[in-house]
Design a protein around this motif. Sequence first.
Motif, PDB file in Angstrom:
ATOM      1  N   PHE A  14       0.790  -1.217   0.000  1.00  0.00           N
ATOM      2  CA  PHE A  14       0.000   0.000   0.000  1.00  0.00           C
ATOM      3  C   PHE A  14       0.829   1.277   0.000  1.00  0.00           C
ATOM      4  O   PHE A  14       0.288   2.347  -0.191  1.00  0.00           O
ATOM      5  CB  PHE A  14      -0.982   0.038   1.182  1.00  0.00           C
ATOM      6  CG  PHE A  14      -0.362  -0.112   2.543  1.00  0.00           C
ATOM      7  CD1 PHE A  14      -0.466  -1.304   3.218  1.00  0.00           C
ATOM      8  CD2 PHE A  14       0.288   0.953   3.148  1.00  0.00           C
ATOM      9  CE1 PHE A  14       0.073  -1.442   4.493  1.00  0.00           C
ATOM     10  CE2 PHE A  14       0.814   0.826   4.420  1.00  0.00           C
ATOM     11  CZ  PHE A  14       0.718  -0.391   5.090  1.00  0.00           C
ATOM     12  N   ILE A  15       2.140   1.219   0.188  1.00  0.00           N
ATOM     13  CA  ILE A  15       2.981   2.413   0.095  1.00  0.00           C
ATOM     14  C   ILE A  15       4.079   2.159  -0.919  1.00  0.00           C
ATOM     15  O   ILE A  15       4.845   1.217  -0.782  1.00  0.00           O
ATOM     16  CB  ILE A  15       3.625   2.772   1.455  1.00  0.00           C
ATOM     17  CG1 ILE A  15       2.551   3.098   2.486  1.00  0.00           C
ATOM     18  CG2 ILE A  15       4.575   3.947   1.309  1.00  0.00           C
ATOM     19  CD1 ILE A  15       3.110   3.509   3.813  1.00  0.00           C
ATOM     20  N   ARG A  16       4.151   3.002  -1.928  1.00  0.00           N
ATOM     21  CA  ARG A  16       5.221   2.880  -2.902  1.00  0.00           C
ATOM     22  C   ARG A  16       6.433   3.657  -2.418  1.00  0.00           C
ATOM     23  O   ARG A  16       6.312   4.706  -1.786  1.00  0.00           O
ATOM     24  CB  ARG A  16       4.738   3.419  -4.260  1.00  0.00           C
ATOM     25  CG  ARG A  16       3.466   2.708  -4.720  1.00  0.00           C
ATOM     26  CD  ARG A  16       3.083   3.158  -6.094  1.00  0.00           C
ATOM     27  NE  ARG A  16       1.759   2.624  -6.440  1.00  0.00           N
ATOM     28  CZ  ARG A  16       1.180   2.820  -7.608  1.00  0.00           C
ATOM     29  NH1 ARG A  16       1.780   3.538  -8.529  1.00  0.00           N
ATOM     30  NH2 ARG A  16      -0.013   2.309  -7.851  1.00  0.00           N
ATOM     31  N   ARG A  17       7.579   3.147  -2.727  1.00  0.00           N
ATOM     32  CA  ARG A  17       8.808   3.749  -2.216  1.00  0.00           C
ATOM     33  C   ARG A  17       8.980   5.159  -2.750  1.00  0.00           C
ATOM     34  O   ARG A  17       8.649   5.467  -3.886  1.00  0.00           O
ATOM     35  CB  ARG A  17      10.016   2.895  -2.604  1.00  0.00           C
ATOM     36  CG  ARG A  17      10.001   1.525  -1.961  1.00  0.00           C
ATOM     37  CD  ARG A  17      11.209   0.730  -2.365  1.00  0.00           C
ATOM     38  NE  ARG A  17      12.442   1.342  -1.889  1.00  0.00           N
ATOM     39  CZ  ARG A  17      12.940   1.158  -0.681  1.00  0.00           C
ATOM     40  NH1 ARG A  17      12.315   0.397   0.177  1.00  0.00           N
ATOM     41  NH2 ARG A  17      14.070   1.733  -0.324  1.00  0.00           N
ATOM     42  N   ALA A  18       9.523   6.035  -1.913  1.00  0.00           N
ATOM     43  CA  ALA A  18       9.782   7.397  -2.342  1.00  0.00           C
ATOM     44  C   ALA A  18      10.907   7.435  -3.366  1.00  0.00           C
ATOM     45  O   ALA A  18      11.768   6.557  -3.402  1.00  0.00           O
ATOM     46  CB  ALA A  18      10.178   8.261  -1.133  1.00  0.00           C
ATOM     47  N   MET A  19      10.884   8.445  -4.206  1.00  0.00           N
ATOM     48  CA  MET A  19      11.984   8.638  -5.138  1.00  0.00           C
ATOM     49  C   MET A  19      13.248   8.978  -4.347  1.00  0.00           C
ATOM     50  O   MET A  19      13.186   9.592  -3.284  1.00  0.00           O
ATOM     51  CB  MET A  19      11.633   9.774  -6.097  1.00  0.00           C
ATOM     52  CG  MET A  19      10.441   9.444  -6.976  1.00  0.00           C
ATOM     53  SD  MET A  19      10.056  10.780  -8.107  1.00  0.00           S
ATOM     54  CE  MET A  19       8.675  10.049  -8.992  1.00  0.00           C
ATOM     55  N   ALA A  30       6.294  12.587   4.704  1.00  0.00           N
ATOM     56  CA  ALA A  30       4.912  12.798   4.271  1.00  0.00           C
ATOM     57  C   ALA A  30       4.406  11.582   3.509  1.00  0.00           C
ATOM     58  O   ALA A  30       5.102  11.051   2.642  1.00  0.00           O
ATOM     59  CB  ALA A  30       4.817  14.033   3.387  1.00  0.00           C
ATOM     60  N   LEU A  31       3.201  11.154   3.846  1.00  0.00           N
ATOM     61  CA  LEU A  31       2.495  10.183   3.025  1.00  0.00           C
ATOM     62  C   LEU A  31       1.752  10.982   1.954  1.00  0.00           C
ATOM     63  O   LEU A  31       0.822  11.724   2.262  1.00  0.00           O
ATOM     64  CB  LEU A  31       1.511   9.378   3.861  1.00  0.00           C
ATOM     65  CG  LEU A  31       0.585   8.453   3.065  1.00  0.00           C
ATOM     66  CD1 LEU A  31       1.374   7.336   2.390  1.00  0.00           C
ATOM     67  CD2 LEU A  31      -0.521   7.896   3.957  1.00  0.00           C
ATOM     68  N   VAL A  32       2.169  10.850   0.715  1.00  0.00           N
ATOM     69  CA  VAL A  32       1.555  11.587  -0.387  1.00  0.00           C
ATOM     70  C   VAL A  32       0.439  10.742  -0.985  1.00  0.00           C
ATOM     71  O   VAL A  32       0.690   9.704  -1.595  1.00  0.00           O
ATOM     72  CB  VAL A  32       2.595  11.938  -1.468  1.00  0.00           C
ATOM     73  CG1 VAL A  32       1.945  12.732  -2.603  1.00  0.00           C
ATOM     74  CG2 VAL A  32       3.750  12.730  -0.859  1.00  0.00           C
ATOM     75  N   ARG A  60       6.563   9.334   0.942  1.00  0.00           N
ATOM     76  CA  ARG A  60       6.091   7.993   0.615  1.00  0.00           C
ATOM     77  C   ARG A  60       4.829   8.192  -0.204  1.00  0.00           C
ATOM     78  O   ARG A  60       4.089   9.156   0.008  1.00  0.00           O
ATOM     79  CB  ARG A  60       5.794   7.180   1.874  1.00  0.00           C
ATOM     80  CG  ARG A  60       7.021   6.949   2.738  1.00  0.00           C
ATOM     81  CD  ARG A  60       6.662   6.211   4.017  1.00  0.00           C
ATOM     82  NE  ARG A  60       7.831   6.012   4.854  1.00  0.00           N
ATOM     83  CZ  ARG A  60       7.795   5.476   6.067  1.00  0.00           C
ATOM     84  NH1 ARG A  60       6.632   5.079   6.565  1.00  0.00           N
ATOM     85  NH2 ARG A  60       8.892   5.325   6.773  1.00  0.00           N
ATOM     86  N   TYR A  61       4.556   7.292  -1.099  1.00  0.00           N
ATOM     87  CA  TYR A  61       3.522   7.537  -2.105  1.00  0.00           C
ATOM     88  C   TYR A  61       2.396   6.516  -2.024  1.00  0.00           C
ATOM     89  O   TYR A  61       2.631   5.315  -1.861  1.00  0.00           O
ATOM     90  CB  TYR A  61       4.141   7.495  -3.501  1.00  0.00           C
ATOM     91  CG  TYR A  61       3.195   7.870  -4.625  1.00  0.00           C
ATOM     92  CD1 TYR A  61       2.963   9.199  -4.957  1.00  0.00           C
ATOM     93  CD2 TYR A  61       2.537   6.888  -5.350  1.00  0.00           C
ATOM     94  CE1 TYR A  61       2.108   9.549  -5.980  1.00  0.00           C
ATOM     95  CE2 TYR A  61       1.670   7.224  -6.385  1.00  0.00           C
ATOM     96  CZ  TYR A  61       1.461   8.559  -6.695  1.00  0.00           C
ATOM     97  OH  TYR A  61       0.613   8.896  -7.716  1.00  0.00           O
ATOM     98  N   VAL A  81      -0.008  14.370   2.747  1.00  0.00           N
ATOM     99  CA  VAL A  81      -0.198  15.352   1.691  1.00  0.00           C
ATOM    100  C   VAL A  81      -1.317  14.852   0.784  1.00  0.00           C
ATOM    101  O   VAL A  81      -1.203  13.775   0.199  1.00  0.00           O
ATOM    102  CB  VAL A  81       1.089  15.581   0.874  1.00  0.00           C
ATOM    103  CG1 VAL A  81       0.802  16.514  -0.308  1.00  0.00           C
ATOM    104  CG2 VAL A  81       2.180  16.169   1.753  1.00  0.00           C
ATOM    105  N   CYS A  82      -2.385  15.628   0.712  1.00  0.00           N
ATOM    106  CA  CYS A  82      -3.490  15.302  -0.178  1.00  0.00           C
ATOM    107  C   CYS A  82      -3.268  16.036  -1.482  1.00  0.00           C
ATOM    108  O   CYS A  82      -3.433  17.260  -1.554  1.00  0.00           O
ATOM    109  CB  CYS A  82      -4.821  15.713   0.443  1.00  0.00           C
ATOM    110  SG  CYS A  82      -6.204  15.600  -0.717  1.00  0.00           S
TER     111      CYS A  82
END
Length: 322
Positions: A14-19, A30-32, A60-61, A81-82
Amino acid sequence: MTFRFCMELRSRHFIRRAMPDDLPLDAPVALVVHNADAGTDPVPRAEIEAVIRAAGIRTRYCAHGEDDLEGALASSFDLIVCAGGDGTLAHIASSLGNTERPIGVLPLGGSNNIAHALGVEGDWRDLPRQWSLSRWTKLDRCEADGPWGRHGFVEAVGAGSLTQSFEHVDDEPGTPSEKRSNGRKAFRTALEYAEPFPCRIEAGDWNWEGVCLMVEIMSIPYAGPRLRLAADGDPADGLFDIVLVRLEDRIEMLGWCEAPDDAPCPIETRRASMVKLSVNDRPLRLDDRSPDDRLSGVVTVRFRPQPVRILVPGECRTQEKA
């Protein structure tokens, strides 16, 4: 196997790795939550994360509508972050368990009613540098018990002309302002030709029963294509504004619709902390859609006990202060 590694394995769905970035490990995370289809000119993930990281915030995305939002919200982060419109923000606010973790809003939708009501304005690219985890305002969360069960919402529950107008809006406008303009034209047309329908409202010591053209139970001042139907509405006062448009109000409302930003809505509102609305031959709408447009009947709306925190933009800060 360590606890942290176990959590990482369970989080991958459910969370894709950050760049990759060169931000310090103690920078806020931040969870984006990003709606890749928001607005008339959708913004790609890479651009959003680059702007947030430039403000000194690690990311985190979570792709809204694709990834597991509830699982992502249960993970470890400092803020959300919404990156989307009203629907994305309402879904986050309704799903969030730990309401002490604030939400930073990047208003990418067409109307952005919730952000507008909270004073979150301007180019979205400028907002992350203005955030501070200690500077926020409250946003009420609501729930509705109806023929389709219990659902959370943030903006409004309604039936009648505004709900009907959603079916006649141009789906491919070129800009957000064009989208709002099209929505307002559709609302005026729906109101002009609307047939009255019976409804009943029970709101504390005020009850009403009769026929109307539209009823909206509003938690924030705006609904639909950024129409300020509740002129004095407050998104954090724990009170609903009841907007009831009767048959005899049609002409005055149509006049207001010609330039709704230039004057307050002429309908006087009633306020209550809980409302019971009965509508039997019109679909009931929560925020911008109906849970099931085949069902009508009785819906009870109330506030949930814990509002969420929305970051309020302020003076710009440098990356070193993040």
